[in-house]
Design a protein around this motif. Structure first.
Motif, short mmCIF file in Angstrom:
data_model
loop_
_atom_site.label_atom_id
_atom_site.label_comp_id
_atom_site.label_asym_id
_atom_site.label_seq_id
_atom_site.Cartn_x
_atom_site.Cartn_y
_atom_site.Cartn_z
N ASP A 234 0.85 -1.18 0.00
CA ASP A 234 0.00 0.00 0.00
C ASP A 234 0.89 1.24 0.00
O ASP A 234 1.91 1.27 0.69
CB ASP A 234 -0.92 0.00 1.23
N ARG B 191 -0.29 1.24 5.95
CA ARG B 191 0.65 0.14 6.20
C ARG B 191 0.84 -0.06 7.70
O ARG B 191 0.87 -1.19 8.19
CB ARG B 191 2.00 0.40 5.53
N SER C 129 -0.47 -3.27 9.75
CA SER C 129 0.57 -4.02 10.47
C SER C 129 0.17 -4.23 11.92
O SER C 129 0.36 -5.32 12.48
CB SER C 129 1.90 -3.29 10.39
N THR D 219 6.42 -4.92 4.45
CA THR D 219 5.50 -3.99 3.81
C THR D 219 6.19 -3.39 2.60
O THR D 219 7.42 -3.38 2.51
CB THR D 219 5.07 -2.86 4.76
#
Length: 378
Positions: A19, A25, A29, A43
């Motif tokens: 993203d 992100r 997460s 990521t």
């Protein structure tokens, strides 16, 4: 659940997040990392960075945005699926105008679609967390390119059942209702989750325009159900639309429950309509298959057919059993043809399914049931 390692602890499902938004992100997460069965592998802000991450380690699941710099998510998805298939969950904030793109992503091989997490209120964040974590587990355990993985069991806090929306009938009342139930046009009720968009397309494409009314709950976010209905309407003989409150259930029409709302079947005399209502998540979902199936058991009973297709969890299993007990004809998709054999397996284990069939036999099963039901009316 993931396979146990030699040390005895569970191997976590490793997730790659792609993203371009740093805040998304980070939020994803935190959500994924809060689940004991999941962990964030890496990521990436765009597909090129994602490719480098995948070269280092192949994730169990990838969360992918559609709107990305340097290469859009749909193009990246198609490249991944043609070169190195990975279970992909589309995580997008696209509104109605972009939902057709999300349908293309599902057709290109994405396992599921979720909306980006909402953090404006604690309740919305909790709902986002549940949906995102469930999607990650379902994707990781999906049958993918012919490789079968057993569906995990969701070990979670107590969840609401259909009682939260529709009170159950007592045994005496249910027996009295079955005895008094008039014979009406048959109604077909279908519930599905992970893998269901393509499963429903296969079933509905094979049905003639004269098929009796069908109502469907497919677990999918709000706004995307309308795009899904419109896409099916363009390729199927029946009229297919996102259900609105008060819509008539009639031959030649398919009504799909709108995302984030429950759908109930209602009967007045020999005529059926649907009620679209708000309410809490039932069996971890809104719309819930259990809610629709219970309403069908009470409103249609022996005049209905219930079908449960691919999906993770147990939504629909209890409701399908209630339909069978009310005299409905009930069918579950078999393990071999299910993307995730969770919902059908639960229904079969509870004795809810009168018959278990492969996906490519479901349309034929509907046609056979309809001929028998219409013959009984005549």
């Amino acid at each position: 659940m993931p396979e146990a390692s030699q040390s005895g602890s569970h191997r976590k499902i490793r997730v790659l997040i792609v993203d371009d938004s740093a805040s998304v992100r980070m939020t994803l997460s935190e959500i994924i990392g809060s689940d004991p069965d999941l962990e964030v592998m890496a990521t990436a802000a765009d597909p090129y960075v994602a490719v480098e991450r995948i070269r280092q380690e192949v994730p169990d699941v990838m969360f992918l945005d559609i709107e990305l710099p340097r290469m859009d998510g749909l193009t990246f998805l198609r490249k991944i699926m043609s070169q190195r298939p990975i279970p992909v969950v589309i995580c997008s904030s696209l509104a109605e105008a972009g939902s057709d793109t999300l349908m293309q992503a599902l057709e290109a091989g994405a396992v599921d679609v979720v909306t980006k997490p909402r953090v404006d209120t604690a309740e919305f964040l909790k709902e986002s967390r549940m949906r995102i974590c469930d999607a990650a587990k379902a994707a990781a355990h999906a049958k993918f390119r012919g490789v079968h993985k057993p569906a995990p069991r969701l070990t979670v806090e107590a969840k609401l059942n259909a009682d939260a929306i529709i009170p159950p009938h007592s045994e005496a009342r249910a027996a009295s209702q079955r005895a008094k139930m008039p014979v009406t046009e048959p109604i077909i009720c279908i519930g599905a989750s992970t893998g269901g968009t393509e499963a429903l397309r296969e079933v509905l494409e094979a049905l003639p325009a004269t098929t009796p009314g069908i109502i469907i709950v497919q677990h999918m976010p709000e706004k995307f159900t309308n795009a899904f209905a419109r896409r099916l309407n363009g390729i199927c003989a029946m009229e297919i639309k996102e259900a609105e409150d008060g819509d008539v259930v009639q031959a030649g029409r398919v009504l799909i429950a709108p995302g984030n709302l429950h759908m109930l079947l209602h009967r007045a005399g020999s005529r059926y309509t649907v009620n679209i209502v708000e309410g809490p998540h039932v069996s971890r979902h809104r719309p819930s298959v259990d809610v629709m199936f219970r309403s069908a058991s009470q409103a249609a009973g022996k005049n209905a057919m219930g079908i449960i297709l691919t999906g993770m969890g147990d939504d629909g299993a209890r409701g399908l059993l209630e339909m069978r007990q009310a005299g409905s004809y009930t069918v579950a998709q078999d393990e071999e043809s299910s993307v995730v054999f969770g919902m059908p397996k639960e229904a079969i284990q509870r004795g809810a399914a009168a018959k278990v069939v492969a996906l490519n036999r479901v349309a034929n099963e509907i046609n056979t049931y309809v001929r028998t039901a219409l013959g009984a009316i005549k």
